[in-house]
Design a protein around this motif. Sequence first.
Motif, mmCIF file in Angstrom:
data_model
loop_
_atom_site.group_PDB
_atom_site.id
_atom_site.type_symbol
_atom_site.label_atom_id
_atom_site.label_comp_id
_atom_site.label_asym_id
_atom_site.label_seq_id
_atom_site.Cartn_x
_atom_site.Cartn_y
_atom_site.Cartn_z
ATOM 1 N N LYS A 211 0.923 -1.242 0.087
ATOM 2 C CA LYS A 211 0.046 -0.025 -0.091
ATOM 3 C C LYS A 211 0.847 1.286 -0.022
ATOM 4 O O LYS A 211 0.275 2.232 0.267
ATOM 5 N N ILE A 212 2.243 1.022 -0.258
ATOM 6 C CA ILE A 212 3.146 2.289 -0.244
ATOM 7 C C ILE A 212 2.769 3.113 -1.612
ATOM 8 O O ILE A 212 2.612 2.569 -2.707
ATOM 9 N N GLU A 213 2.369 4.266 -1.504
ATOM 10 C CA GLU A 213 1.931 5.104 -2.656
ATOM 11 C C GLU A 213 3.072 5.499 -3.675
ATOM 12 O O GLU A 213 2.760 5.652 -4.941
ATOM 13 N N HIS A 214 4.169 5.702 -3.353
ATOM 14 C CA HIS A 214 5.351 5.765 -4.156
ATOM 15 C C HIS A 214 5.841 4.666 -5.124
ATOM 16 O O HIS A 214 6.140 3.804 -4.373
ATOM 17 N N PRO A 215 5.241 4.656 -6.114
ATOM 18 C CA PRO A 215 5.482 3.563 -7.245
ATOM 19 C C PRO A 215 6.869 2.939 -6.972
ATOM 20 O O PRO A 215 7.129 1.468 -7.030
ATOM 21 N N GLY A 216 7.946 3.834 -7.232
ATOM 22 C CA GLY A 216 9.155 3.483 -7.198
ATOM 23 C C GLY A 216 10.053 2.685 -5.689
ATOM 24 O O GLY A 216 10.887 2.085 -5.919
ATOM 25 N N LYS A 217 9.021 3.153 -4.585
ATOM 26 C CA LYS A 217 9.606 2.539 -3.460
ATOM 27 C C LYS A 217 8.984 1.311 -2.892
ATOM 28 O O LYS A 217 8.982 0.938 -1.978
ATOM 29 N N ALA A 218 7.766 0.906 -3.659
ATOM 30 C CA ALA A 218 6.820 -0.007 -2.984
ATOM 31 C C ALA A 218 7.210 -1.447 -2.881
ATOM 32 O O ALA A 218 7.135 -2.009 -1.850
ATOM 33 N N SER A 219 7.834 -1.763 -3.777
ATOM 34 C CA SER A 219 8.408 -3.432 -3.797
ATOM 35 C C SER A 219 9.953 -3.115 -3.198
ATOM 36 O O SER A 219 10.627 -2.548 -3.775
ATOM 37 N N ARG A 220 9.865 -3.476 -2.118
ATOM 38 C CA ARG A 220 11.224 -3.539 -0.949
ATOM 39 C C ARG A 220 11.556 -4.748 -0.695
ATOM 40 O O ARG A 220 11.424 -5.050 0.662
ATOM 41 N N PRO A 221 12.236 -5.817 -1.472
ATOM 42 C CA PRO A 221 12.324 -7.223 -0.707
ATOM 43 C C PRO A 221 13.430 -7.072 0.494
ATOM 44 O O PRO A 221 14.300 -6.105 0.432
ATOM 45 N N PHE A 222 12.913 -7.764 1.374
ATOM 46 C CA PHE A 222 13.731 -7.999 2.628
ATOM 47 C C PHE A 222 14.001 -6.759 3.556
ATOM 48 O O PHE A 222 14.476 -6.822 4.722
ATOM 49 N N SER A 302 8.943 -9.188 -1.721
ATOM 50 C CA SER A 302 8.460 -8.063 -0.953
ATOM 51 C C SER A 302 7.389 -8.241 0.107
ATOM 52 O O SER A 302 6.758 -7.303 0.509
ATOM 53 N N ASP A 303 7.236 -9.556 0.382
ATOM 54 C CA ASP A 303 6.067 -9.783 1.364
ATOM 55 C C ASP A 303 6.812 -9.998 2.803
ATOM 56 O O ASP A 303 7.999 -10.829 2.882
ATOM 57 N N LYS A 304 6.207 -9.660 3.787
ATOM 58 C CA LYS A 304 6.453 -9.689 5.170
ATOM 59 C C LYS A 304 6.948 -11.283 5.496
ATOM 60 O O LYS A 304 7.913 -11.131 6.405
ATOM 61 N N ILE A 305 6.226 -12.044 5.194
ATOM 62 C CA ILE A 305 6.325 -13.641 5.608
ATOM 63 C C ILE A 305 7.317 -14.131 4.564
ATOM 64 O O ILE A 305 8.144 -14.936 5.243
ATOM 65 N N LEU A 306 6.867 -14.168 3.432
ATOM 66 C CA LEU A 306 7.755 -15.013 2.625
ATOM 67 C C LEU A 306 9.352 -14.351 2.436
ATOM 68 O O LEU A 306 10.139 -15.408 2.230
ATOM 69 N N ASP A 307 9.494 -13.377 2.426
ATOM 70 C CA ASP A 307 10.835 -13.017 2.595
ATOM 71 C C ASP A 307 11.700 -13.558 3.623
ATOM 72 O O ASP A 307 12.666 -13.789 3.587
#
Length: 408
Positions: A211-222, A302-307
């Motif tokens: 739900k991060i609104e900044h597109p370039g920052k939304a996917s943040r693995p680990f 970038s999933d809280k559990i899967l990463d």
Amino acid sequence: MNRNRVVITGVGVVAPNGIGKENFWYALKTGRCGIKKISFFDASEFPVRIAGEVLDFYPEEFIEKKKARKMARFSQFAVACCKMALEDAGLSSDDLKNQYSGIVMGISSTDFKTMEEQCKTLYSKGLNRINPFSSFISVPNAPSGEIAGALDIPGFNLTVSTGCASGLDAVGNGYRLIRDGEAQCIMAGGSDCPTTPLMLATLCAADIMSKIEHPGKASRPFDKYRDGGVLSEGAAVIILEELESALARSANIYGEIIGYGQSIESKTEVMGTGLKRAIDRCLGNADICPDNVSYVSAHAPSDKILDLCETRVLKDVFGSCIYRKPVSSIKGHIGNPYSAAGVMQIISVVLGMEENVVVPTINYEFPDPECDLDYVPNYPRQNEINIALVNSHGFGGANSSLLIRRVE
């Protein structure tokens, strides 16, 4: 039993951050993100309004215009990637007719766009206004069929569907077919275009999207503040060949596939058991020990559990030596294009082998104490890659791992 060696000789990619090998590789090295505000439909009422869209794709550059109009988008992507991969490998469709060849494509979903549009037509305009071809162009095996038709390839044709792991499993199955002498050359890959209102709505309802609104920052693995994946689209295809055939025609060899493992994780097992089993099977298939692996291309969406789960599995498999190995995820660059993701990871690995470069995990800004490995944050790293492990996980518990070795 004598088993054939299997090598990668061509790559083709259509990704949100770059179309074609050169553009995709440059984007990965420079940290260019392909996630933007959704433009394909009005997402203003959705809690999530970003996705990885391929904005500069023109199907007529790869497919005759009349034929392209009769293809679903995921089929257009697949055909384009196959043509790019064949050209990169120095092969033509005529070359494939002279040897036992085939197509193995991974598809995670289906052509939701066509089905959603036809559903609206049915309820608003009636049965007589339905497109009679919609059921044919939207089935999961449509991309592999369109590839065969576009390239006039008479060999075998398979579609694999194991969720987001489908692309990696397509490559794994292609590897096995050549290894066991049932084929000489295979086009293997994945293609998915799930960026539609219905698909986004279902994922929002499941509350697994960032739900991060900044597109370039939304996917943040680990990263400590990761809060979910980002829906994306794309396709990637690689050419697999038997080593002796590739050498006989002086082909450029990107790397050799030396192991593959796949495992389903039941709902009664501890999370991560399936991934560990897949990695163990992959290592056993290649007959190498974990210490020999020099880099891990992680699934990490970038999933809280899967990463966190993948991090723990890597510690379990590799022990303390995992702290000395670079581990990175390209999902910060591309979001999650379902079946295409694993094949894009393979391409990132083999291009990295050529230049001795490990691609970064972008948007890794705030370390998570529980995710404490070397994730190659934000900038590429000069690092020799001799053997790389590629991981992929799919909805429903599918887990797959592939090992790639540098060929000197």
